[in-house]
Scaffold this motif. Structure first.
Motif, PDB file in Angstrom:
ATOM      1  N   ALA A 132      -6.158   7.116  14.694  1.00  0.00           N
ATOM      2  CA  ALA A 132      -7.301   6.024  14.243  1.00  0.00           C
ATOM      3  C   ALA A 132      -8.019   4.706  15.334  1.00  0.00           C
ATOM      4  CB  ALA A 132      -5.919   4.723  13.250  1.00  0.00           C
ATOM      5  N   THR A 141       4.307   1.320  14.711  1.00  0.00           N
ATOM      6  CA  THR A 141       4.040   0.527  13.783  1.00  0.00           C
ATOM      7  C   THR A 141       2.754  -0.621  13.906  1.00  0.00           C
ATOM      8  OG1 THR A 141       5.373   1.661  11.655  1.00  0.00           O
ATOM      9  CG2 THR A 141       3.935  -1.324  11.216  1.00  0.00           C
ATOM     10  N   VAL A 152      -5.644  -1.062  14.807  1.00  0.00           N
ATOM     11  CA  VAL A 152      -6.635  -1.535  12.913  1.00  0.00           C
ATOM     12  C   VAL A 152      -7.275  -3.408  12.753  1.00  0.00           C
ATOM     13  CG1 VAL A 152      -6.563   0.567  12.154  1.00  0.00           C
ATOM     14  CG2 VAL A 152      -4.958  -1.361  11.777  1.00  0.00           C
ATOM     15  N   LEU A 165      -9.709  -1.922   5.381  1.00  0.00           N
ATOM     16  CA  LEU A 165      -8.590  -1.161   5.254  1.00  0.00           C
ATOM     17  C   LEU A 165      -7.787  -0.602   4.316  1.00  0.00           C
ATOM     18  CD1 LEU A 165      -6.655  -4.759   6.656  1.00  0.00           C
ATOM     19  CD2 LEU A 165      -6.605  -3.278   8.318  1.00  0.00           C
ATOM     20  N   VAL A 177      -4.778   2.499   5.325  1.00  0.00           N
ATOM     21  CA  VAL A 177      -3.380   1.668   5.729  1.00  0.00           C
ATOM     22  C   VAL A 177      -2.836   1.525   5.442  1.00  0.00           C
ATOM     23  CG1 VAL A 177      -3.429  -0.084   7.217  1.00  0.00           C
ATOM     24  CG2 VAL A 177      -4.943   0.460   7.758  1.00  0.00           C
ATOM     25  N   VAL A 187       1.414  -2.956   6.716  1.00  0.00           N
ATOM     26  CA  VAL A 187       0.337  -2.530   7.968  1.00  0.00           C
ATOM     27  C   VAL A 187       0.025  -4.070   7.230  1.00  0.00           C
ATOM     28  CG1 VAL A 187      -1.389  -2.301  10.450  1.00  0.00           C
ATOM     29  CG2 VAL A 187       0.913  -1.053   9.140  1.00  0.00           C
ATOM     30  N   THR A 188      -1.331  -3.972   6.388  1.00  0.00           N
ATOM     31  CA  THR A 188      -2.258  -4.280   5.963  1.00  0.00           C
ATOM     32  C   THR A 188      -1.204  -6.276   5.678  1.00  0.00           C
ATOM     33  OG1 THR A 188      -3.120  -2.669   4.210  1.00  0.00           O
ATOM     34  CG2 THR A 188      -3.588  -5.311   3.453  1.00  0.00           C
TER      35      THR A 188
END
Length: 277
Positions: A95, A143, A150, A189, A194, A198-199
């Motif tokens: 990533a 994570t 990102v 994203l 993703v 995480v988003t």
């Protein structure tokens, strides 16, 4: 077209899925998907990484950083590096290559300088998020590392499109926050696949709400963002702590105070950020 109209136009394209990525990003996305395949074994992963020189170099560097090299013995090849860092960290590194590639074709010196600063910021946030996750908030450290890598991907996409819109980034702090960050960030994203947790953490960062001591991935990311010694060149968040002011933040964690944790982890953070750069 003025700056706000340009931001709205880019955001509208992004929301419709009309994202213009460099061809190098598409190739690395395929690599990332291959690495995420549960049937991908260590030897196959190493071959895939070796085919991407930047990822290969970064994987060996991360494996030899203080965060992963607990024995003091450096690895000198991709196979050993992949075995040491594991597949989840390898996915985060892939990533990182994608994020850098988004703005990798910039030729304007000012835009390149902004892209370089934005990546320095991202690398420090990622390194800090991993340490904070492991020693303070107790959320998954891999994570947290990925989220840090990102969390500014929408900004990199905006930089990649800035050459098409002269003046787009002139004093754009408020405009980017109000008209571009959320819709463009969400779309990129989604394109990168993703995961939702995480988003969600990045959405919490956009909203600027956190708990102290940090309890969630979003809290961890926000605190790492505030503690990062290099700020984003695109904006300052309303109410965000400056890097200098962040040194006054302290709290009690399971291992003592935040200041103590950061002091004890300084080599890990420094070496991990340097390896990502």
């Amino acid at each position: 077209m003025d700056r706000i109209d340009a931001l709205k136009a880019i955001a509208g394209q992004a929301q419709r899925g009309e994202l213009a990525f460099p061809t190098s990003v598409d190739a690395t996305l395929k690599l990332q998907r291959a690495l995420a395949d549960p049937d991908c074994h260590l030897e196959a992963a190493a071959r895939l990484v070796q085919a991407e020189p930047v990822l290969a170099a970064r994987t060996v560097a991360i494996a030899n950083s203080a965060a992963y090299n607990h024995t003091g013995h450096d690895v000198t090849n991709v196979n050993a590096a992949v075995q040491r860092v594991g597949f989840r960290t390898l996915g985060a590194l892939a990533a990182s290559v994608i994020v850098r590639q988004l703005a990798g074709e910039l030729t304007d010196p000012l835009l390149r300088a902004k892209a370089d600063q934005l990546w320095q910021h991202s690398a420090h946030v990622a390194a800090l998020a991993q340490v904070l996750a492991r020693r303070v908030s107790r959320v998954d450290a891999d994570t947290a590392l990925f989220a840090g890598i990102v969390h500014e991907v929408g900004g990199f996409y905006l930089l990649a499109r800035a050459a098409e819109f002269p003046g787009l980034l002139d004093d754009c702090a408020d405009d980017w926050l109000d008209h571009g960050e959320v819709p463009i960030g969400r779309a990129v994203l989604l394109k990168l696949g993703v995961p939702a947790p995480v988003t969600g953490a990045i959405e919490a960062l956009w909203n600027g709400m956190r708990a102290l001591p940090p309890e969630t991935l979003g809290d961890t990311l926000l605190l790492a963002n505030d503690l990062a010694p290099v700020g984003s060149p695109l904006h300052e968040r309303p109410g965000a702590t400056t890097a200098q002011g962040a040194t006054t933040i302290d709290l009690t964690s399971g291992e003592g105070t935040l200041v103590r944790v950061l002091q004890e982890s300084a080599d890990e953070v420094r070496s991990l950020a340097a390896a990502l750069l």
